[in-house]
Enzyme design. Structure first.
Site, PDB file in Angstrom:
ATOM      1  N   ALA A  61       0.706  -1.412  -0.027  1.00  0.00           N
ATOM      2  CA  ALA A  61      -0.072   0.102  -0.249  1.00  0.00           C
ATOM      3  C   ALA A  61       0.861   1.145  -0.156  1.00  0.00           C
ATOM      4  CB  ALA A  61      -0.885   0.164   1.406  1.00  0.00           C
ATOM      5  N   GLY A  62       0.202   2.426  -0.529  1.00  0.00           N
ATOM      6  CA  GLY A  62       0.884   3.588  -0.474  1.00  0.00           C
ATOM      7  C   GLY A  62       1.542   4.148  -1.727  1.00  0.00           C
ATOM      8  N   PHE A  63       1.858   3.082  -2.691  1.00  0.00           N
ATOM      9  CA  PHE A  63       2.288   3.392  -4.099  1.00  0.00           C
ATOM     10  C   PHE A  63       1.127   4.071  -4.993  1.00  0.00           C
ATOM     11  CE2 PHE A  63       3.523   2.887  -8.489  1.00  0.00           C
ATOM     12  CZ  PHE A  63       4.748   3.434  -8.474  1.00  0.00           C
ATOM     13  N   LYS A  65      -2.060   4.719  -4.171  1.00  0.00           N
ATOM     14  CA  LYS A  65      -3.083   5.169  -3.064  1.00  0.00           C
ATOM     15  C   LYS A  65      -4.339   5.031  -3.602  1.00  0.00           C
ATOM     16  CE  LYS A  65       0.060   7.504   0.215  1.00  0.00           C
ATOM     17  NZ  LYS A  65      -0.385   7.121   1.797  1.00  0.00           N
ATOM     18  N   ASN A 110       8.548   8.735   5.481  1.00  0.00           N
ATOM     19  CA  ASN A 110       7.290   9.486   4.612  1.00  0.00           C
ATOM     20  C   ASN A 110       6.435   9.760   5.877  1.00  0.00           C
ATOM     21  OD1 ASN A 110       4.489   8.255   4.642  1.00  0.00           O
ATOM     22  ND2 ASN A 110       5.668   6.538   4.443  1.00  0.00           N
ATOM     23  N   ARG A 111       5.828  11.121   5.830  1.00  0.00           N
ATOM     24  CA  ARG A 111       4.642  11.453   6.779  1.00  0.00           C
ATOM     25  C   ARG A 111       3.516  11.946   5.911  1.00  0.00           C
ATOM     26  NH1 ARG A 111       9.019  15.150   8.618  1.00  0.00           N
ATOM     27  NH2 ARG A 111       8.640  17.246   7.747  1.00  0.00           N
ATOM     28  N   PHE A 114      -1.967   9.763   4.796  1.00  0.00           N
ATOM     29  CA  PHE A 114      -3.278   9.527   4.146  1.00  0.00           C
ATOM     30  C   PHE A 114      -3.658  10.392   3.330  1.00  0.00           C
ATOM     31  CE2 PHE A 114      -4.644   6.139   7.821  1.00  0.00           C
ATOM     32  CZ  PHE A 114      -3.841   5.319   7.362  1.00  0.00           C
ATOM     33  N   ASN A 139      -6.676  -1.436   0.888  1.00  0.00           N
ATOM     34  CA  ASN A 139      -6.229  -1.074   2.224  1.00  0.00           C
ATOM     35  C   ASN A 139      -6.904   0.214   2.704  1.00  0.00           C
ATOM     36  OD1 ASN A 139      -4.691   0.614   4.129  1.00  0.00           O
ATOM     37  ND2 ASN A 139      -3.106  -0.982   3.575  1.00  0.00           N
ATOM     38  N   ASN A 170      -5.799  -1.031   8.122  1.00  0.00           N
ATOM     39  CA  ASN A 170      -4.293  -0.356   8.480  1.00  0.00           C
ATOM     40  C   ASN A 170      -4.651   0.338   9.697  1.00  0.00           C
ATOM     41  OD1 ASN A 170      -2.163   1.017   8.509  1.00  0.00           O
ATOM     42  ND2 ASN A 170      -2.464   2.296   6.597  1.00  0.00           N
ATOM     43  N   SER A 173      -0.436   3.053  10.302  1.00  0.00           N
ATOM     44  CA  SER A 173       0.318   4.318   9.917  1.00  0.00           C
ATOM     45  C   SER A 173       0.675   5.277  11.123  1.00  0.00           C
ATOM     46  CB  SER A 173      -0.581   4.903   8.952  1.00  0.00           C
ATOM     47  OG  SER A 173       0.026   6.144   8.770  1.00  0.00           O
ATOM     48  N   ASN A 175       1.500   8.285  10.826  1.00  0.00           N
ATOM     49  CA  ASN A 175       1.236   9.686  10.284  1.00  0.00           C
ATOM     50  C   ASN A 175      -0.040  10.180  10.718  1.00  0.00           C
ATOM     51  OD1 ASN A 175       3.996   9.748   9.526  1.00  0.00           O
ATOM     52  ND2 ASN A 175       3.347   8.624   7.918  1.00  0.00           N
ATOM     53  N   THR A 176      -0.922   9.502  11.294  1.00  0.00           N
ATOM     54  CA  THR A 176      -2.462   9.954  11.566  1.00  0.00           C
ATOM     55  C   THR A 176      -2.315   9.776  13.150  1.00  0.00           C
ATOM     56  OG1 THR A 176      -3.382   9.200   9.433  1.00  0.00           O
ATOM     57  CG2 THR A 176      -4.823   9.432  11.352  1.00  0.00           C
ATOM     58  N   LYS A 214      -3.115  -5.026   9.385  1.00  0.00           N
ATOM     59  CA  LYS A 214      -1.642  -4.622   9.031  1.00  0.00           C
ATOM     60  C   LYS A 214      -1.038  -4.090  10.308  1.00  0.00           C
ATOM     61  CE  LYS A 214       1.204  -2.038   5.862  1.00  0.00           C
ATOM     62  NZ  LYS A 214       1.187  -1.530   4.579  1.00  0.00           N
ATOM     63  N   ASN A 243       4.023  -2.301   8.679  1.00  0.00           N
ATOM     64  CA  ASN A 243       4.100  -0.928   8.299  1.00  0.00           C
ATOM     65  C   ASN A 243       5.458  -0.435   8.409  1.00  0.00           C
ATOM     66  OD1 ASN A 243       3.000   1.572   7.396  1.00  0.00           O
ATOM     67  ND2 ASN A 243       1.045   0.811   7.887  1.00  0.00           N
TER      68      ASN A 243
HETATM   69  C1  LIG Z   1       5.731   6.695   0.602  1.00  0.00           C
HETATM   70  C2  LIG Z   1       5.153   5.631   1.330  1.00  0.00           C
HETATM   71  C3  LIG Z   1       3.724   5.615   1.468  1.00  0.00           C
HETATM   72  C4  LIG Z   1       3.137   4.670   2.145  1.00  0.00           C
HETATM   73  N1  LIG Z   1       1.831   4.665   2.426  1.00  0.00           N
HETATM   74  C5  LIG Z   1       1.088   3.738   2.893  1.00  0.00           C
HETATM   75  C6  LIG Z   1      -0.322   3.541   3.151  1.00  0.00           C
HETATM   76  O1  LIG Z   1      -1.012   4.627   2.862  1.00  0.00           O
HETATM   77  N2  LIG Z   1      -1.055   2.695   3.866  1.00  0.00           N
HETATM   78  C7  LIG Z   1      -0.106   1.693   4.388  1.00  0.00           C
HETATM   79  O2  LIG Z   1      -0.754   0.863   4.845  1.00  0.00           O
HETATM   80  N3  LIG Z   1       1.149   1.471   4.268  1.00  0.00           N
HETATM   81  C8  LIG Z   1       1.713   2.561   3.729  1.00  0.00           C
HETATM   82  N4  LIG Z   1       3.143   2.516   3.413  1.00  0.00           N
HETATM   83  C9  LIG Z   1       3.938   1.320   3.849  1.00  0.00           C
HETATM   84  C10 LIG Z   1       4.287   0.266   3.063  1.00  0.00           C
HETATM   85  O3  LIG Z   1       3.067  -0.298   2.597  1.00  0.00           O
HETATM   86  C11 LIG Z   1       4.994  -0.889   3.484  1.00  0.00           C
HETATM   87  O4  LIG Z   1       4.460  -1.421   4.515  1.00  0.00           O
HETATM   88  C12 LIG Z   1       6.576  -0.439   4.063  1.00  0.00           C
HETATM   89  O5  LIG Z   1       6.915   0.789   3.410  1.00  0.00           O
HETATM   90  C13 LIG Z   1       7.307  -1.369   4.094  1.00  0.00           C
HETATM   91  O6  LIG Z   1       7.659  -2.102   3.047  1.00  0.00           O
HETATM   92  P1  LIG Z   1       9.033  -1.337   2.044  1.00  0.00           P
HETATM   93  O7  LIG Z   1      10.221  -1.572   2.966  1.00  0.00           O
HETATM   94  O8  LIG Z   1       9.048  -2.411   0.891  1.00  0.00           O
HETATM   95  O9  LIG Z   1       8.867  -0.257   1.744  1.00  0.00           O
HETATM   96  C14 LIG Z   1       3.736   3.509   2.694  1.00  0.00           C
HETATM   97  C15 LIG Z   1       5.140   3.772   2.398  1.00  0.00           C
HETATM   98  C16 LIG Z   1       5.872   4.382   1.817  1.00  0.00           C
HETATM   99  C17 LIG Z   1       7.352   4.490   1.665  1.00  0.00           C
END
Ligand SMILES: Cc1cc2nc3c(=O)[nH]c(=O)nc-3n(C[C@H](O)[C@H](O)[C@H](O)COP(=O)(O)O)c2cc1C
Length: 364
Positions: A61-63, A65, A110-111, A114, A139, A170, A173, A175-176, A214, A243
């Site tokens: 998640a997050g790529f 969104k 990242n912060r 959402f 998610n 989720n 996170s 950041n909330t 998660k 996360n």
């Molecule tokens: C820029 C960015 C945004 C992310 N946004 C979310 C998100 O919206 N929701 C979520 O559950 N995880 C989010 N994540 C966490 C990733 O889904 C993942 O759990 C975490 O980055 C660990 O995996 P990685 O080391 O392969 O990045 C985000 C991560 C990054 C780097």
């Protein structure tokens, strides 16, 4: 072709602000010609949560969104794509800058908070691709200013049930503000009871949709006991571990960005998240499968996660540093590992190192 694109775009990606680079990547995927993905080797297929994953390598998640490009990502080789986090109402997220690369550590902080288009718009996109096939998980999270966060999750289950292959709840996170408190046993029990009840309510029209939880890699082991206990009692379909971390490992070289507030991902998260994965595996006792996330960027890191207890894998930051080629590289390495071990599926490797990992000293 993909490799060429990766090589040409990497210097550009480095020169750009990280959020601009991300927007550019989404745009490139939107307009990319949709060539058919290569068929995966049969022995890479994974059955979990009642779904058949063509291969175990998913996009975290997050790529994507806002579910703008799930089909392009599936065609590039991902076995599944998790969109979101989506909140009921659209949200701008935190002020910029809010995304930082730790280049020499191959990490990201990242912060974002959402930032997303909200449930209505994202639902429309997913409804349009509904018959396209492929596993697309949704998610879900709560709006920052919500007065009833649990109600937000319930509404999102109702909204997305017909278009989601599975849901990820989720609660991790960083950041909330306050979101991670939903991992406390009593609140989590209430949240999961209501989410799973909503899932049952929509079942006649949408079918049975798996619900995964998660978690943060920053839970204490006592908290993890509670979380896995509640997840088992409520019979969630699986857990994602996990996360981003709010901790900063001593090994980080990029001292200045490391001071930024937010969640750290990528290579510096690998050891901690693999330890927490193994700790979760020994507590779950095969009650449900686990998805690993945290620092997967090669065949070796993928295999280590499987041996620590993962049935499926997700990555995000690995894509930033290694490019899209990392997905097929992992798949080829997994196939080679199966051949070497004379195995016909990954299942027999799952958790083989978990007990040994939990006996090690805690990663610093
Ligand atoms: C820029 C960015 C945004 C992310 N946004 C979310 C998100 O919206 N929701 C979520 O559950 N995880 C989010 N994540 C966490 C990733 O889904 C993942 O759990 C975490 O980055 C660990 O995996 P990685 O080391 O392969 O990045 C985000 C991560 C990054 C780097």
């Amino acid at each position: 072709m993909i490799g060429l694109y990766d090589r040409l775009s990497r210097p550009l990606r480095r020169a750009l602000d990280p959020e601009d680079a991300h927007a550019l990547a989404i745009k490139a995927l939107r307009y990319m010609p949709l060539v058919k993905a290569a068929t995966d080797a049969d022995e890479l297929a994974v059955r979990a949560f009642g779904l058949r994953f063509p291969n175990p390598v998913g996009l975290a998640a997050g790529f994507d969104k806002n579910a703008q490009v799930p089909d392009a990502l599936l065609r590039l080789g991902f076995g599944f794509v998790e969109v979101g986090t989506i909140t009921p109402r659209p949200q701008a997220g935190n002020p910029k800058p809010r995304l930082f690369r730790l280049e020499s550590d191959q990490g990201v902080i990242n912060r974002l908070g959402f930032n997303n288009d909200g449930a209505a718009v994202v639902h429309m996109r997913l409804a349009k691709r509904r018959n396209a096939g492929g596993i697309v998980g949704v998610n879900i999270g709560a709006n920052r200013d919500s007065t009833d966060r649990i109600e937000d999750y319930v509404r999102l289950i109702e909204t997305f049930a017909a278009v989601a292959s599975y849901f990820t709840v989720n609660v991790s996170s960083p950041n909330t503000p306050g979101l991670r408190e939903l991992q406390q046993a009593k609140v989590l029990d209430d949240l999961l009871a209501r989410v799973l009840d909503a899932r049952e309510q929509v079942r006649p029209r949408a079918g049975l949709k798996p619900v995964l939880l998660k978690i943060a890699p920053d839970l204490t082991l006592a908290d993890l006991d509670d979380v896995v206990g509640v997840a088992r009692k409520r019979r969630v379909d699986g857990m994602i571990v996990g996360n981003t971390t709010t901790t900063r490992p001593g090994s980080l070289r990029e001292a200045q960005p490391a001071r930024e507030q937010g969640g750290l991902s990528g290579r510096p998260l690998f050891r901690l998240s693999t330890r927490v994965l193994a700790e979760t595996f020994v507590r779950a006792e095969s009650a449900f499968p686990l998805i690993a996330a945290g620092g997967i960027d090669s065949g070796a890191t993928a295999i280590a996660k499987i041996k620590a207890g993962a049935t499926l894998l997700e990555l995000y930051t690995g894509l930033v540093y290694r490019g899209i080629g990392v997905v097929t590289e992992i798949e080829e390495d997994l196939t080679a590992a199966l051949k070497r071990g004379h195995r016909n599926s990954l299942a027999s490797m799952v958790g083989s190192d978990a007990a040994a990992i939990t006996a090690d000293s805690w990663p610093a």
